[in-house]
Design a protein around this motif. Structure first.
Motif, PDB file in Angstrom:
ATOM      1  N   MET A   1      62.557  11.386  28.454  1.00 51.68           N
ATOM      2  CA  MET A   1      62.937  11.558  27.156  1.00 51.68           C
ATOM      3  C   MET A   1      63.095  12.925  26.710  1.00 51.68           C
ATOM      4  N   LYS A   2      64.447  12.909  26.013  1.00 51.07           N
ATOM      5  CA  LYS A   2      64.760  14.349  25.650  1.00 51.07           C
ATOM      6  C   LYS A   2      63.822  14.944  24.399  1.00 51.07           C
ATOM      7  N   ASN A   3      63.461  16.289  24.348  1.00 48.42           N
ATOM      8  CA  ASN A   3      62.880  16.948  23.392  1.00 48.42           C
ATOM      9  C   ASN A   3      63.977  17.727  22.585  1.00 48.42           C
ATOM     10  N   ARG A   4      64.258  17.138  21.454  1.00 45.91           N
ATOM     11  CA  ARG A   4      65.499  17.899  20.474  1.00 45.91           C
ATOM     12  C   ARG A   4      65.150  18.109  19.251  1.00 45.91           C
ATOM     13  N   THR A   5      65.887  18.960  18.675  1.00 46.55           N
ATOM     14  CA  THR A   5      65.560  19.338  17.219  1.00 46.55           C
ATOM     15  C   THR A   5      66.896  18.653  16.471  1.00 46.55           C
ATOM     16  N   PHE A   6      66.865  18.795  15.203  1.00 45.42           N
ATOM     17  CA  PHE A   6      67.951  18.397  14.258  1.00 45.42           C
ATOM     18  C   PHE A   6      69.198  19.395  14.392  1.00 45.42           C
ATOM     19  N   SER A   7      68.656  20.820  14.623  1.00 49.20           N
ATOM     20  CA  SER A   7      69.706  21.806  14.620  1.00 49.20           C
ATOM     21  C   SER A   7      70.523  21.606  15.982  1.00 49.20           C
ATOM     22  N   SER A   8      69.887  21.114  17.095  1.00 49.82           N
ATOM     23  CA  SER A   8      70.723  21.005  18.203  1.00 49.82           C
ATOM     24  C   SER A   8      71.694  19.820  18.184  1.00 49.82           C
ATOM     25  N   ASP A  15      85.093  16.985  17.993  1.00 48.78           N
ATOM     26  CA  ASP A  15      86.425  16.473  18.331  1.00 48.78           C
ATOM     27  C   ASP A  15      86.430  14.689  18.399  1.00 48.78           C
ATOM     28  N   THR A  16      87.549  14.516  18.531  1.00 45.48           N
ATOM     29  CA  THR A  16      87.684  13.107  18.225  1.00 45.48           C
ATOM     30  C   THR A  16      86.884  12.004  19.179  1.00 45.48           C
ATOM     31  N   ALA A  17      86.767  12.723  20.448  1.00 41.02           N
ATOM     32  CA  ALA A  17      86.136  11.951  21.667  1.00 41.02           C
ATOM     33  C   ALA A  17      84.772  11.987  21.349  1.00 41.02           C
ATOM     34  N   HIS A  18      84.314  12.802  20.437  1.00 45.77           N
ATOM     35  CA  HIS A  18      82.906  12.843  20.244  1.00 45.77           C
ATOM     36  C   HIS A  18      82.006  11.558  19.984  1.00 45.77           C
ATOM     37  N   THR A  19      80.906  11.335  20.411  1.00 45.48           N
ATOM     38  CA  THR A  19      80.008  10.233  20.147  1.00 45.48           C
ATOM     39  C   THR A  19      78.943  10.712  19.287  1.00 45.48           C
ATOM     40  N   TRP A  20      78.456   9.956  18.015  1.00 50.54           N
ATOM     41  CA  TRP A  20      77.539  10.396  17.160  1.00 50.54           C
ATOM     42  C   TRP A  20      76.432   9.665  17.717  1.00 50.54           C
ATOM     43  N   PRO A  21      75.065  10.248  17.349  1.00 49.19           N
ATOM     44  CA  PRO A  21      73.998   9.517  17.737  1.00 49.19           C
ATOM     45  C   PRO A  21      73.670   8.382  16.924  1.00 49.19           C
ATOM     46  N   LEU A 159      64.302   8.966  15.798  1.00 47.99           N
ATOM     47  CA  LEU A 159      65.644   9.420  16.158  1.00 47.99           C
ATOM     48  C   LEU A 159      65.706  10.599  17.153  1.00 47.99           C
ATOM     49  N   LEU A 160      65.089  11.737  16.905  1.00 44.73           N
ATOM     50  CA  LEU A 160      65.047  12.736  17.772  1.00 44.73           C
ATOM     51  C   LEU A 160      64.676  12.337  19.091  1.00 44.73           C
ATOM     52  N   LYS A 161      63.771  11.400  19.294  1.00 45.82           N
ATOM     53  CA  LYS A 161      63.232  10.934  20.672  1.00 45.82           C
ATOM     54  C   LYS A 161      64.447  10.109  21.484  1.00 45.82           C
ATOM     55  N   GLN A 162      65.292   9.537  20.591  1.00 46.05           N
ATOM     56  CA  GLN A 162      66.373   8.691  21.356  1.00 46.05           C
ATOM     57  C   GLN A 162      67.110   9.566  22.476  1.00 46.05           C
ATOM     58  N   ASP A 163      67.569   8.853  23.322  1.00 49.62           N
ATOM     59  CA  ASP A 163      68.300   9.427  24.345  1.00 49.62           C
ATOM     60  C   ASP A 163      69.841   9.447  24.001  1.00 49.62           C
TER      61      ASP A 163
END
Length: 164
Positions: A1-8, A15-21, A159-163
Motif C-alpha cells: 500500500m502506498k502512502n500518498r498525499t493529495f499534493s503528490s 499529457d494525453t497518455a496519463h491515467t487518472w486515479p 482514495l489515498l490508500k488505493q494503488d
C-alpha cells in the motif's frame, strides 16, 4: 500500500497518455464537482456546473448531461479508459436513477458509490444506496456532505490508500 498525499497526486503529468486515479459519474446537480473540490481541499461552494469532460483535477469530472443522455453516455466509456477507479455519485434527496439498471457492470474497473447531500433534511441514504446498487455499483458506499465536511476525510483517506 502506498502512502500518498493529495499534493503528490495533484502534480501528476497531464499529457494525453496519463491515467487518472478516478472518474466521477453522476446526474445533474448531484454534487460531483463540489465533491471533487472538497476532496482536493478546496472550497466546495465555489463549484460551477461542469461542461463536458474535465481532466484538470485530481480525478476526471464529467457533466451530468453526459450521464443522463444516452447519446452522450457512450463518450463516458472512452473517457473511463483513462481512470483506475469509478466513483458513482447519488444525491441522497433524489429518487431518480439516471443510469440504466446494471449500467456499471460493463466497466471492468473497481466501482464505489458516494451518497451526497447527507446534510439535507429530506436525505434518504438507504434509498440512495439502493439506487447505486441497482446501477451496478458493487464496491463500498460512502456517505458525505461536502458543505458540512461529513464523510469527506474518510473518502479521501480511502482514495489515498488505493494503488493508483
Amino acid at each position: 500500500m502506498k502512502n500518498r498525499t493529495f499534493s503528490s497526486l495533484q502534480n501528476m503529468d497531464s499529457d494525453t497518455a496519463h491515467t487518472w486515479p478516478f472518474m466521477i459519474f453522476g446526474g445533474k446537480s448531484s454534487g460531483k464537482t463540489a465533491l471533487l473540490l472538497a476532496l482536493e481541499g478546496k472550497n466546495p461552494s465555489t463549484a460551477a456546473r461542469s461542461k463536458g469532460i474535465d481532466y484538470s483535477g485530481w480525478g476526471i469530472d464529467i457533466s451530468g448531461e453526459y450521464c443522463e443522455s444516452g447519446k452522450l453516455r457512450r463518450e463516458l466509456v472512452t473517457a473511463a479508459l483513462k481512470a483506475k477507479l469509478l466513483i458513482v455519485v447519488q444525491d441522497a434527496t433524489s429518487d431518480r436513477l439516471v443510469f440504466p439498471l446494471h449500467y456499471f457492470l460493463m466497466y471492468p474497473h473497481p466501482k464505489i458509490g458516494v451518497v451526497t447531500k447527507m446534510d439535507l433534511p429530506d436525505a434518504d441514504p438507504q434509498r440512495a444506496a439502493g439506487l447505486l446498487r441497482a446501477a451496478g455499483v458493487d464496491g463500498e458506499i460512502f456517505y458525505v456532505s461536502v458543505l458540512s465536511g461529513e464523510g469527506i476525510s474518510g473518502l479521501r483517506d480511502f482514495l489515498l490508500k488505493q494503488d493508483f
